[in-house]
Design a protein around this motif. Structure first.
Motif, PDB file in Angstrom:
ATOM      1  N   SER A   1      -2.583  -8.916   4.310  1.00  0.00           N
ATOM      2  CA  SER A   1      -1.219  -9.072   4.808  1.00  0.00           C
ATOM      3  C   SER A   1      -1.042 -10.467   5.379  1.00  0.00           C
ATOM      4  CB  SER A   1      -0.896  -8.021   5.883  1.00  0.00           C
ATOM      5  OG  SER A   1      -1.739  -8.177   6.999  1.00  0.00           O
ATOM      6  N   LEU A   2       0.228 -10.903   5.353  1.00  0.00           N
ATOM      7  CA  LEU A   2       0.626 -12.185   5.918  1.00  0.00           C
ATOM      8  C   LEU A   2       1.774 -11.934   6.881  1.00  0.00           C
ATOM      9  CD1 LEU A   2       0.797 -15.313   6.073  1.00  0.00           C
ATOM     10  CD2 LEU A   2       2.330 -15.198   4.089  1.00  0.00           C
TER      11      LEU A   2
ATOM     12  N   ALA B   1      11.107 -12.094  16.666  1.00  0.00           N
ATOM     13  CA  ALA B   1      11.351 -11.787  15.259  1.00  0.00           C
ATOM     14  C   ALA B   1      10.042 -11.925  14.500  1.00  0.00           C
ATOM     15  CB  ALA B   1      12.411 -12.721  14.670  1.00  0.00           C
ATOM     16  N   GLN B   2       9.799 -10.995  13.563  1.00  0.00           N
ATOM     17  CA  GLN B   2       8.536 -10.984  12.846  1.00  0.00           C
ATOM     18  C   GLN B   2       8.751 -10.420  11.453  1.00  0.00           C
ATOM     19  OE1 GLN B   2       5.032  -9.433  14.997  1.00  0.00           O
ATOM     20  NE2 GLN B   2       4.700  -8.086  13.230  1.00  0.00           N
ATOM     21  N   ALA B   3       8.085 -11.024  10.477  1.00  0.00           N
ATOM     22  CA  ALA B   3       8.151 -10.547   9.091  1.00  0.00           C
ATOM     23  C   ALA B   3       6.740 -10.472   8.539  1.00  0.00           C
ATOM     24  CB  ALA B   3       9.009 -11.475   8.235  1.00  0.00           C
ATOM     25  N   THR B   4       6.452  -9.394   7.778  1.00  0.00           N
ATOM     26  CA  THR B   4       5.126  -9.159   7.224  1.00  0.00           C
ATOM     27  C   THR B   4       5.238  -8.960   5.719  1.00  0.00           C
ATOM     28  OG1 THR B   4       4.457  -8.080   9.281  1.00  0.00           O
ATOM     29  CG2 THR B   4       3.052  -7.725   7.361  1.00  0.00           C
TER      30      THR B   4
ATOM     31  N   GLY C   1       7.159  -5.522   5.993  1.00  0.00           N
ATOM     32  CA  GLY C   1       8.318  -5.101   6.750  1.00  0.00           C
ATOM     33  C   GLY C   1       8.760  -6.199   7.691  1.00  0.00           C
ATOM     34  N   GLY C   2       9.556  -5.825   8.643  1.00  0.00           N
ATOM     35  CA  GLY C   2      10.048  -6.797   9.602  1.00  0.00           C
ATOM     36  C   GLY C   2      10.425  -6.137  10.909  1.00  0.00           C
TER      37      GLY C   2
END
Length: 763
Positions: free
Chosen positions: A513-514, A533-536, A542-543
């Protein structure tokens, strides 16, 4: 002073001279004899001056100074002084201790503590699909001179369209605690946790606990002090440096001295002592030191005693305790500056356990060696536990190894409730710090009854980059099973004091994962907005987005979390936390209070800026009150107000206050304020000329028998006079040398503020 003589009578060779010993004025005048260019004095005189030599205790009669080895004497005829220069060994007296000294115990101000009630709350709500849940945590504390009575509880409610509604309330801890700060003791009745050492396990119990509590005197140093013993012939300045940083500077008199400094490191270090005498000559002494928080000062003790019943199903049931009573006793004692002994006993329901341990500093910087042995007896079986450990830390290298062995029959109180204990545990680590970053490696070996052994190895690297950026890499592997190697790479970069961006890559056997994200922390003093805020991408893609606001009365959070894969899911959530305080006859909302707090009052004046340790933390509300939720218990907390933000007619008695609150309690802090009436007027004589500057002014109230002095007591230039809060219809008595005149104060148009009363004639 004049020293008395018991031998002989003054003759033509007798001199009464001021004594200067090793360039230090003694403040004494002593009798000396000069004959054939030789100076002598009685043994009693020399002993009174603080000198010692072989046989000095029994010496009698007169002694020629040139017969004392190492002593130099110079007779100054013009000043009638005698200068004595002697070696340190000839100076009597004990070693002088300078440098660090324990600060006096902080005592809570009897005027500031108040009785009251605080309720903290934390509410969290979430919705995922058709399932909605609400959970809450509460902490009630009733505090006063009787101590602190508290209770914590959790509540949950889950609504599911297909399974109905579930709800529960569970009590966590109920305690009454009374502190005795002068003796560093705390008495707790109710739920608590037993004392523990590195080789024992803490246990939740309900009952009575009496323990040493070092936090009641937070400025007291309980670990051994770094010290240096030296000597100086002349008055000198002594600088103590640890790892190149100066810790103290002291002025010492001739003789032996010992410099103590507060422990500033945990591990090995290098110290330097620079001794500079009054002639500018310097001497540098290097020596190695080692500090450890595991050691206690010589004669210092740390202990706890518990009697009660073991808590069961904590967080699941409100009132669940074992029927059988238990006891526990734990202690540590500093035998000397290098050795601390440890001991522990506990028992319940036929179980008895006892053990001893020790922590030893090896040499000046050989590291810390620890060992412990414990035995138990339960249902006729005797068990044994042994532990051996070593650690060595420095600024650039640290290492440690601990090994614990337990046989199959060893039991403690927690094991009676099914708490697993490892049969064998081995843990080793090593770390190196340098220009390429910090490198570390660790190894863990564990084995439980009925289970195969587990072995793990991990490697870690981190590096501080320009602009306070951080890059770290970690990898771990389980050696007993073929689960592959997991790795984690992380990078973060602060954009300002509150905002930072980050990215990470995670790799495991079956997942990759990143993640990228950004975050802004909430300003904790004045409050405000924060967000995240975070995005994977990859596995678990997901986010997440979250918004937070910290206000005067609490903090709320709202966010959304979306996950892809295996069926998309979106969770909406929100939270609210804060506190309610009843104190001083008023109820108010405030932020969550984890330890101590203060209620600041400015006598109803709104908008007054309040500072904590010179940091602006808020403004008083329309009632002149501000609640500050982040004070340190039993420490000196400095609160102040900024008078520059006040109206010009406001009188403030004091702008600073030092508060020492008790733990988990509140203090009332009042800054006395009142509005004043400032009157400006010009006083002239009957000839129209302003009265001369410097003339004395006194105010007499109407009907008063004598003039009353005010803060405005003189006439300024051009006849200007300033009065503060003068009585109505008062008269002014002005004295100009031997002459005096009287003027009538006109009727004033206001009770507060600044008033220009015009001109008056003094007759």
């Amino acid at each position: 002073m004049l020293l008395s003589e018991a031998d002989g009578v003054a003759d033509a060779s007798t001199r009464y001279l001021e004594v200067i010993l090793n360039e230090v004025r003694t403040g004494r005048v002593a009798r000396f004899s000069i004959q054939d260019n030789r100076i002598s004095a009685s043994a009693e005189t020399l002993r009174a001056l603080g000198l010692q030599w072989p046989g000095s205790d029994v010496a009698q009669g007169r002694i020629a100074l040139d017969e004392l080895s190492g002593l130099q004497a110079h007779y100054d005829t013009s000043r009638q002084q005698i200068r004595l220069l002697v070696p340190v060994t000839m100076l009597a007296g004990s070693t002088r201790r300078v440098g660090y000294s324990q600060r006096l115990q902080n005592v809570a101000d009897p005027l500031t503590p108040g009785a009251g009630l605080v309720m903290n709350y934390d509410i969290y709500a979430q919705q995922v699909g058709d399932t909605r849940s609400v959970s809450g945590w509460s902490d009630w504390r009733l505090f006063g001179r009787f101590g602190v009575l508290g209770n914590t509880m959790v509540s949950r409610r889950v609504d599911n369209s297909g399974h109905g509604t579930q709800h529960e309330n569970i009590r966590l801890d109920s305690t009454w605690q009374l502190d005795f700060p002068e003796r560093m003791l705390s008495l707790t009745v109710g739920d608590s946790v037993t004392g523990a050492l590195a080789w024992t396990r803490p246990t939740r119990v309900g009952g009575i606990r009496l323990s040493r509590n070092f936090s009641l005197q937070p400025y007291r140093v309980v670990t051994p002090l770094v010290s240096f013993t030296g000597e100086s012939v002349l008055p000198s300045t002594v600088d103590l440096l640890i790892n190149g940083i100066r810790q103290s500077r002291e002025q010492v008199l001739p003789g032996q001295f010992q410099i103590d400094t507060a422990p500033t490191l945990n591990g090995a270090g290098q110290a330097q002592v620079v001794i500079t005498d009054i002639n500018g000559r310097s001497q540098v002494v290097d020596f190695s030191i080692y500090g450890s928080q595991q050691l206690l000062q010589q004669g210092m003790s740390d202990w706890s005693l518990e009697l009660g019943a073991v808590r069961q199903d904590y967080g699941v049931r409100s009132f669940s305790y074992r029927d059988e009573p238990m006891f526990s006793a734990t202690g540590r004692y500093g035998v000397n500056e290098q050795t601390t002994l440890e001991g522990h006993m506990e028992g319940s329901d036929g179980l008895v356990l006892a053990g001893l341990g020790a922590v030893r500093l090896l040499g000046q910087r050989g590291g810390i060696l620890s060992a412990a042995a414990s035995g138990s007896q339960y249902e006729g079986a005797q068990g044994f536990l042994g532990r051996l450990g070593y650690q060595w830390n420095s600024a650039h290298f640290n290492t440690g190894l601990t090994s614990t062995y337990r046989d199959a029959d060893y039991r403690d109180v927690a094991s009676l409730e099914g708490g697993l204990m490892a049969r064998r545990t081995h843990h080793g680590y090593v770390g190196v710090s340098g220009v390429l970053g910090y490198w570390s490696a660790s190894y863990i070996h564990q084995q439980y009854d009925g289970s195969p052994r587990s072995r793990y190895v991990s490697l870690n690297w981190s590096k501080q980059l320009p602009r306070n950026a951080m890059l770290s890499l970690s990898a771990s592997r389980e050696l007993e099973r073929d689960n592959g190697t997991s790795a984690y790479l992380y990078f973060s970069l602060p954009l300002d004091r509150l905002t930072n961006i980050s990215a990470s890559v995670r790799h495991a056997r079956d997942t990759q994962s990143l993640m990228v994200g950004a975050k802004r922390s909430v300003p904790v003093d004045l409050g405000g907005w924060g967000w995240r805020a975070q995005a994977t991408a990859g596995d678990g893609a997901g986010g997440q987005a979250e918004l937070t606001y910290l206000a005067r009365y609490g903090q709320w959070t709202a966010g959304v979390d979306h996950r892809n894969g295996g069926g998309d899911s979106t969770a909406w959530y929100g939270g609210l936390n804060g506190g309610v305080v009843l104190m001083g006859g008023h109820g108010r909302l405030m932020r969550r209070v984890d330890d101590a707090f203060a209620m600041v009052s400015t006598d109803g004046v709104a908008g007054v800026p309040v500072q904590l340790e010179n940091r602006l933390v808020g403004y008083t509300d329309d009632k002149g009150v501000l609640l500050i939720n982040r004070l340190n218990a039993w420490q000196r907390n400095q609160l102040s107000i900024d008078p520059l933000g006040l109206p010009a007619d406001m009188y403030v008695a004091t702008t600073r206050s030092v508060v020492v609150p008790a733990s988990r309690s509140g203090s009332l802090v009042r800054f006395n304020m009142q509005r004043t009436l400032a009157v400006r007027l010009i006083v002239r004589g009957t000839d129209g000329v302003p009265l001369p500057a410097g003339s004395e002014v006194r105010v007499q109230a109407q009907g008063g028998s004598s003039p009353v002095a005010t803060s405005a007591t003189v006439v300024g230039h051009d006849g200007l006079v300033y009065l503060q809060d003068p009585p109505a219809h008062a008269t002014l008595h002005v004295r100009m040398g031997k002459a005096e005149c009287v003027a009538q104060l006109p009727t004033l148009s206001a009770d507060t503020g600044t008033v220009d009363a015009g001109e008056v004639v003094c007759r």
